[in-house]
Motif scaffolding. Structure first.
Motif: not given
Length: 247
Positions: A9-22
């Motif tokens: 659960n290290a990233l619980n409740d975090k919002v993360i944007l990734i470019t080139g995510a495809g």
């Protein structure tokens, strides 16, 4: 950080944007972040690829992601401004930004590079990342601990013949990261680089078409470093350029 082990659960409740995510590293990073509890925003040029990653995240039981189709080569200031406003409106904050998208262009002597190729590489690899970071800063400031990761390269640290505009763009990325890191200082935002190293991706294959891909690390092999810099375990790390692979 190559052996870092994140809790489930290290990233619980975090919002993360990734470019080139495809695809490639961006796709695996999105899946990995979602597996560790993050709501991921998938930004990329090809909608069908983003939809496939979306479906993978839903299938593994991760938080419902968001999709943002955007061609960084043709994106405008208004596109970036709208992106920042939409994220603030829909999510209220942004905890992480992985600037992963990039293009290689063609390899060869600098004297033979055409201006349009040079411009396209710089726009996607440098200008777009600067603009995305700029317009997402208001949302990043609203996070308790926000992390920005730029993507570096070995040819962005030491010049190498025939890597042309791509190498120049990665030198620029290293400098941009250091400048951002100095400016955020001891705020809630930290800024770092990751050098993925030789990895089994489509970009690597286009640069080294005769290489044995089976001998290369996979994107999955790199995720310890990507998880570390997005987790709160790295809150005191700022202005660093880390290698995702040990020598």
């Amino acid at each position: 950080m190559n052996t870092y082990q994140a809790t489930k659960n290290a990233l619980n409740d975090k919002v993360i944007l990734i470019t080139g995510a495809g695809d490639g590293i961006g796709r695996v990073a999105a899946l990995t972040y979602a597996e560790h509890g993050a709501t991921v925003i998938l930004l990329g040029r090809t909608t069908s690829k983003l939809e496939a990653v979306y479906d993978e995240i839903i299938a593994l039981g991760g938080p419902k992601p968001a999709i943002v189709p955007m061609d960084l080569k043709g994106a405008t200031k208004q596109n970036y401004r709208d992106l920042g406003a939409t994220i603030e409106q829909q999510f209220g904050k942004l905890d992480g930004l992985l600037n992963n998208a990039g293009i290689l262009g063609s390899l060869g002597p600098l004297e033979h590079f055409c201006a349009s190729t040079f411009d396209n590489i710089m726009k996607v690899n440098v200008t777009a990342q600067a603009m995305i970071t700029k317009y997402l800063f208001p949302a990043l400031r609203k996070s308790p601990n926000a992390s920005i990761i730029f993507t570096s390269s070995g040819v962005g640290r030491k010049g190498r013949e025939f890597w042309g505009a791509y190498a120049i763009s990665k030198f620029a990325v290293e400098g941009m990261m250091q400048t951002w890191a100095c400016e955020v200082g001891k705020t809630n935002i930290r800024v770092n680089c990751i050098n993925p190293g030789a990895t089994r991706t489509a970009m690597r294959a286009s640069a080294y078409p005769g290489e044995d891909r089976d001998k290369l690390a996979t994107p999955e092999d790199l995720m310890a470093t990507y998880l570390y810099l997005m987790s709160d375990d790295s809150v005191d790390v700022n202005g660093q350029s880390l290698d995702a692979q040990t020598k």
